[in-house]
Design a protein around this motif. Structure first.
Motif, mmCIF file in Angstrom:
data_model
loop_
_atom_site.group_PDB
_atom_site.id
_atom_site.type_symbol
_atom_site.label_atom_id
_atom_site.label_comp_id
_atom_site.label_asym_id
_atom_site.label_seq_id
_atom_site.Cartn_x
_atom_site.Cartn_y
_atom_site.Cartn_z
ATOM 1 N N PHE A 72 0.808 -1.214 0.000
ATOM 2 C CA PHE A 72 0.000 0.000 0.000
ATOM 3 C C PHE A 72 0.849 1.276 0.000
ATOM 4 O O PHE A 72 0.308 2.377 0.032
ATOM 5 C CB PHE A 72 -0.948 0.008 1.206
ATOM 6 C CG PHE A 72 -1.983 -1.069 1.126
ATOM 7 C CD1 PHE A 72 -3.029 -0.975 0.228
ATOM 8 C CD2 PHE A 72 -1.878 -2.210 1.903
ATOM 9 C CE1 PHE A 72 -3.976 -1.981 0.124
ATOM 10 C CE2 PHE A 72 -2.814 -3.221 1.816
ATOM 11 C CZ PHE A 72 -3.870 -3.111 0.916
ATOM 12 N N ALA A 73 2.159 1.129 -0.056
ATOM 13 C CA ALA A 73 3.046 2.303 -0.040
ATOM 14 C C ALA A 73 3.064 2.976 -1.402
ATOM 15 O O ALA A 73 3.164 2.322 -2.439
ATOM 16 C CB ALA A 73 4.450 1.880 0.363
ATOM 17 N N ASP A 74 2.980 4.301 -1.405
ATOM 18 C CA ASP A 74 3.128 5.069 -2.641
ATOM 19 C C ASP A 74 4.596 5.148 -3.044
ATOM 20 O O ASP A 74 4.909 5.227 -4.229
ATOM 21 C CB ASP A 74 2.558 6.478 -2.454
ATOM 22 C CG ASP A 74 1.062 6.458 -2.231
ATOM 23 O OD1 ASP A 74 0.337 5.951 -3.109
ATOM 24 O OD2 ASP A 74 0.607 6.926 -1.172
ATOM 25 N N VAL A 75 5.474 5.133 -2.039
ATOM 26 C CA VAL A 75 6.918 5.161 -2.273
ATOM 27 C C VAL A 75 7.572 4.254 -1.250
ATOM 28 O O VAL A 75 7.157 4.210 -0.084
ATOM 29 C CB VAL A 75 7.493 6.602 -2.124
ATOM 30 C CG1 VAL A 75 9.005 6.587 -2.225
ATOM 31 C CG2 VAL A 75 6.921 7.522 -3.188
ATOM 32 N N THR A 76 8.581 3.505 -1.665
ATOM 33 C CA THR A 76 9.395 2.729 -0.725
ATOM 34 C C THR A 76 10.821 3.267 -0.756
ATOM 35 O O THR A 76 11.257 3.851 -1.752
ATOM 36 C CB THR A 76 9.408 1.233 -1.091
ATOM 37 O OG1 THR A 76 9.942 1.068 -2.408
ATOM 38 C CG2 THR A 76 8.005 0.648 -1.032
ATOM 39 N N GLY A 77 11.544 3.063 0.333
ATOM 40 C CA GLY A 77 12.912 3.552 0.379
ATOM 41 C C GLY A 77 13.481 3.498 1.772
ATOM 42 O O GLY A 77 12.883 2.925 2.691
ATOM 43 N N ASP A 78 14.663 4.137 1.949
ATOM 44 C CA ASP A 78 15.244 4.252 3.284
ATOM 45 C C ASP A 78 14.639 5.472 3.969
ATOM 46 O O ASP A 78 13.834 6.210 3.387
ATOM 47 C CB ASP A 78 16.771 4.314 3.217
ATOM 48 C CG ASP A 78 17.280 5.500 2.409
ATOM 49 O OD1 ASP A 78 16.521 6.470 2.201
ATOM 50 O OD2 ASP A 78 18.451 5.468 1.980
ATOM 51 N N SER A 79 15.043 5.707 5.215
ATOM 52 C CA SER A 79 14.355 6.709 6.025
ATOM 53 C C SER A 79 14.457 8.114 5.456
ATOM 54 O O SER A 79 13.467 8.853 5.384
ATOM 55 C CB SER A 79 14.897 6.672 7.457
ATOM 56 O OG SER A 79 16.287 6.942 7.475
ATOM 57 N N PHE A 80 15.670 8.521 5.024
ATOM 58 C CA PHE A 80 15.829 9.891 4.555
ATOM 59 C C PHE A 80 15.147 10.099 3.211
ATOM 60 O O PHE A 80 14.515 11.136 2.971
ATOM 61 C CB PHE A 80 17.309 10.256 4.468
ATOM 62 C CG PHE A 80 17.527 11.706 4.125
ATOM 63 C CD1 PHE A 80 17.009 12.702 4.928
ATOM 64 C CD2 PHE A 80 18.231 12.071 2.996
ATOM 65 C CE1 PHE A 80 17.186 14.045 4.617
ATOM 66 C CE2 PHE A 80 18.424 13.406 2.674
ATOM 67 C CZ PHE A 80 17.898 14.396 3.485
ATOM 68 N N LYS A 81 15.259 9.122 2.316
ATOM 69 C CA LYS A 81 14.580 9.232 1.027
ATOM 70 C C LYS A 81 13.082 9.412 1.233
ATOM 71 O O LYS A 81 12.447 10.257 0.574
ATOM 72 C CB LYS A 81 14.836 7.981 0.189
ATOM 73 C CG LYS A 81 14.026 7.945 -1.111
ATOM 74 C CD LYS A 81 14.135 6.603 -1.811
ATOM 75 C CE LYS A 81 13.199 6.526 -3.021
ATOM 76 N NZ LYS A 81 13.255 5.224 -3.701
#
Length: 387
Positions: A72-81
Motif C-alpha cells: 500500500f506504499a506510494d513510495v518505498t525507500g530508506d528513512s531519509f529518502k
C-alpha cells in the motif's frame, strides 16, 4: 531458489513485534479498536480507505516493512529518502509513515506545517535511536567542555536518531549523515575540527573512519553513557580522533563472523553483502558493504546464477529473494533477524490509521517542537549541502 522461512521460535515471535517495553518505546497503547489480523477483508478495507482519501494521503513504506504493508506504499525507500519524498508532496494533507518513530519525526521536520504525519503504531520505535538520550549526550558534551576539547569536536549523528539528538547536533555546528554519505560527512567534519563525536551507531562510525578514512582502530574510543565519565579517561579523550557513542542496531549487530565463515564453507563462490551497521569483524570479512539502497542495486545488477548471503533485515532479504528467482539469495544468519519495532506496523494498524483519517480523526500524529525542529533542520541542511 525457493525461499525458506526461518523457524517460528519464541525469539522469532518476539522479533516479529510481539510484546512491548514501556520503558523504552514511545507508546504502547493503540487508542482505538484494531481490526483482527485474521479479518479476511483487511486488504479490501485498506484499498477502500486509501481510495477515499485520494491525494490527501501519501503512504511511505520503509524497505524493512512487511509485504502486507509495503503493497500500500506510494513510495518505498530508506528513512531519509522517504522523508524527502513526503516534503516533495505538499498537496498531501496526511503522511502515513510505515516505519519507526525517528523516521516520522524527520518527515514532520521536513514537511510543511499544513501536513500531518501519522505513525500507525506509536510502539514502532528504534532501539538504536533510544540508545542516545539527550540528557546523556549533553552530559558527555559538558565533559568535553570541562576538558577543553569541545571547540575541537564536531558532533555527527546518524539519521537513525531522535529529533532531540539531531537538534543537539544542529545547535553545536554538527551534521546529520546517512549510511550512504557517512564518509562525505566525516571528511567535512574533520575539516571543521580535529575530533568527531559520532552518534548513536558505533559500528557505522568505526567502519567509516577505519575503512574509508584510513584511521586506526586505536583512533576510536567508545563512550558508554552507563559508565562513570563514559568509561574513558581524560587522556583517552584527548588522544581520540573518533569518539563513538555506545549504540548499535539490534538487527545488524546480530550478524557474526562465524556466520560469514559458515556460509562460505557451505556455499562455494558465495558473495557476502552486508550493511555498514554490522560489527567491524563482519564488515571486514564481507565482499561488499553498503547501505540498503546499495544492497538492492547490487542484487538487481548481479548476474543470473550468482550466490549472495546478505546481512541486513530479513523482510528485505526475503523480498529480494522472491524478486530474483534466477539468483541464489540467502540470509547471512541462520537465526531470525526481523526489526522487531518496524514489524509493529502491520496491516491491522495501517487499516485502523487510514479509516480514522477517513472518519476525520488524525491518529498518532507525530510532531516535533518548533525549536528542536529548527536546529534539526539546520543539521539536515548541512548534510544536504555536502558535495
Amino acid at each position: 531458489m525457493t525461499w525458506a522461512e526461518p523457524s517460528s521460535t519464541a525469539t522469532a515471535l518476539l522479533l516479529l513485534g510481539r510484546g512491548t517495553d514501556p520503558d523504552t518505546e514511545k507508546g504502547v497503547e493503540c487508542p482505538g479498536d484494531l481490526p483482527a489480523p485474521s479479518d479476511p477483508g483487511l486488504v479490501e478495507r485498506a484499498r477502500a480507505a486509501k481510495a477515499a482519501l485520494g491525494d490527501r494521503v501519501f503512504v511511505l513504506g520503509h524497505h524493512y516493512q512487511r509485504d502486507e504493508v509495503i503493497q500500500f506504499a506510494d513510495v518505498t525507500g530508506d528513512s531519509f529518502k522517504l522523508a524527502r519524498e513526503a516534503a516533495a508532496r505538499p498537496e498531501a494533507e496526511y503522511i502515513v509513515f510505515c516505519g519507526v518513530h525517528f523516521m516520522a519525526e524527520s518527515a514532520d521536520i521536513l514537511t510543511s506545517d499544513a501536513q500531518r504525519v501519522v505513525l500507525p503504531d506509536l510502539a514502532a520505535g528504534c532501539s538504536m535511536a533510544d540508545m542516545a538520550v539527550l540528557s546523556q549526550v549533553e552530559k558527555a558534551w559538558e565533559r568535553f567542555v570541562a576538558l577543553g576539547i569541545a571547540e575541537d569536536v564536531v558532533p555527527v549523528t546518524y539519521m537513525n536518531s531522535s529529533a532531540d539528538i539531531k537538534g543537539f547536533v544542529g545547535r553545536n555546528d554538527g551534521v546529520v549523515c546517512t549510511s550512504s554519505n557517512a564518509e562525505t560527512a566525516l571528511r567535512w567534519s574533520f575539516e571543521q575540527g580535529s575530533k568527531v563525536f559520532f552518534l548513536p551507531d558505533q559500528h557505522l562510525g568505526r567502519n567509516t573512519a577505519v575503512l574509508k578514512l584510513g584511521f586506526e582502530l586505536s583512533d576510536c574510543v567508545l563512550y558508554d553513557p552507563h559508565k562513570a565519565n563514559g568509561g574513558l579517561t581524560d587522556e583517552q579523550l584527548l588522544a581520540a580522533r573518533m569518539i563513538l557513542w555506545r549504540g548499535h542496531c539490534s538487527v545488524h549487530g546480530r550478524f557474526s563472523l562465524d556466520a560469514v565463515q559458515d556460509v562460505r564453507s557451505r556455499v562455494p563462490g558465495v558473495n557476502v553483502l552486508v550493511h555498514p551497521e554490522c560489527r567491524h569483524d563482519v564488515v571486514t570479512s564481507a565482499d561488499y558493504v553498503g547501505s540498503t539502497e546499495y544492497i538492492i542495486r547490487m542484487i538487481d545488477n548481479a548476474p543470473a546464477g550468482s550466490a549472495w548471503a546478505i546481512g541486513t533485515e530479513l523482510n528485505l532479504v526475503r523480498r529480494l529473494s522472491l524478486a530474483h528467482p534466477d539468483k541464489q539469495i540467502m540470509f547471512l544468519e541462520r537465526n531470525v533477524c526481523y526489526c522487531s519495532t518496524m514489524n509493529r506496523i502491520d496491516l491491522p494498524h495501517l487499516v485502523w490509521a487510514l479509516e480514522e483519517l477517513v472518519a476525520g480523526r488524525v491518529p498518532n500524529q507525530i510532531t516535533v517542537d518548533e525549536q528542536t525542529a529548527h536546529y534539526a533542520r539546520v543539521a539536515l541542511d548541512r548534510m544536504l549541502a555536502l558535495p
